[in-house]
Design a protein around this motif. Sequence first.
Motif, short mmCIF file in Angstrom:
data_model
loop_
_atom_site.label_atom_id
_atom_site.label_comp_id
_atom_site.label_asym_id
_atom_site.label_seq_id
_atom_site.Cartn_x
_atom_site.Cartn_y
_atom_site.Cartn_z
N UNK A 1 2.08 4.54 -19.54
CA UNK A 1 2.60 3.55 -19.92
C UNK A 1 4.20 3.87 -19.90
N UNK A 2 5.06 2.83 -19.45
CA UNK A 2 6.29 2.93 -19.56
C UNK A 2 6.98 1.84 -20.41
N UNK B 1 3.31 3.79 -14.64
CA UNK B 1 3.90 4.49 -13.50
C UNK B 1 3.00 5.73 -13.38
N UNK B 2 2.59 5.98 -12.12
CA UNK B 2 2.10 7.35 -11.86
C UNK B 2 3.27 8.14 -11.07
N UNK C 1 6.56 7.68 -6.17
CA UNK C 1 5.90 7.13 -7.21
C UNK C 1 5.26 5.93 -7.09
N UNK C 2 4.04 5.41 -7.85
CA UNK C 2 3.20 4.23 -7.85
C UNK C 2 3.50 3.48 -9.19
N UNK C 3 3.60 2.26 -9.07
CA UNK C 3 3.73 1.48 -10.27
C UNK C 3 2.99 0.30 -10.28
N UNK C 4 2.79 -0.40 -11.17
CA UNK C 4 2.00 -1.54 -11.44
C UNK C 4 1.95 -2.25 -12.78
#
Length: 125
Positions: free
Chosen positions: A99-100, A110-111, A77-80
């Motif tokens: 959105x998380x 997160x993707x 996963x990719x997060x930001x």
Amino acid sequence: EPRCARSSFVFWPSPPSWSGRRFRSCRHRPVGRLVLDRRADGIRIVDLAVVPAEQGRGTGTAVLRSVLAEADAVGAPVTLHVVVASPARRLYERCGFVPVTSDGIHLFMERPETNRAAPQPNTAT
């Protein structure tokens, strides 16, 4: 001109899992910055910035897609974090981020990881 954007590594003191890149245009001008934290649980985009004169030309999208391709290759996963009202949020949503959580100012997105070895449906009859 995203197809001719290049990157060169620039090192500075940071945690061992972080890597930074400055992106340059075909004319070798700095046009942006990317800082990643590659962790056991995925890739965190610590910073992705494109200079104002280059925004809207596809550079940020190209850089983000390269990060997503890296994550897809390993099923991560990719997060930001992004400011809730930031125009960059639209880019992240277009690229599959969801959105998380939010504190009202920043939004954690997160993707989700993709299954790179997903079985293909059997279409043979």
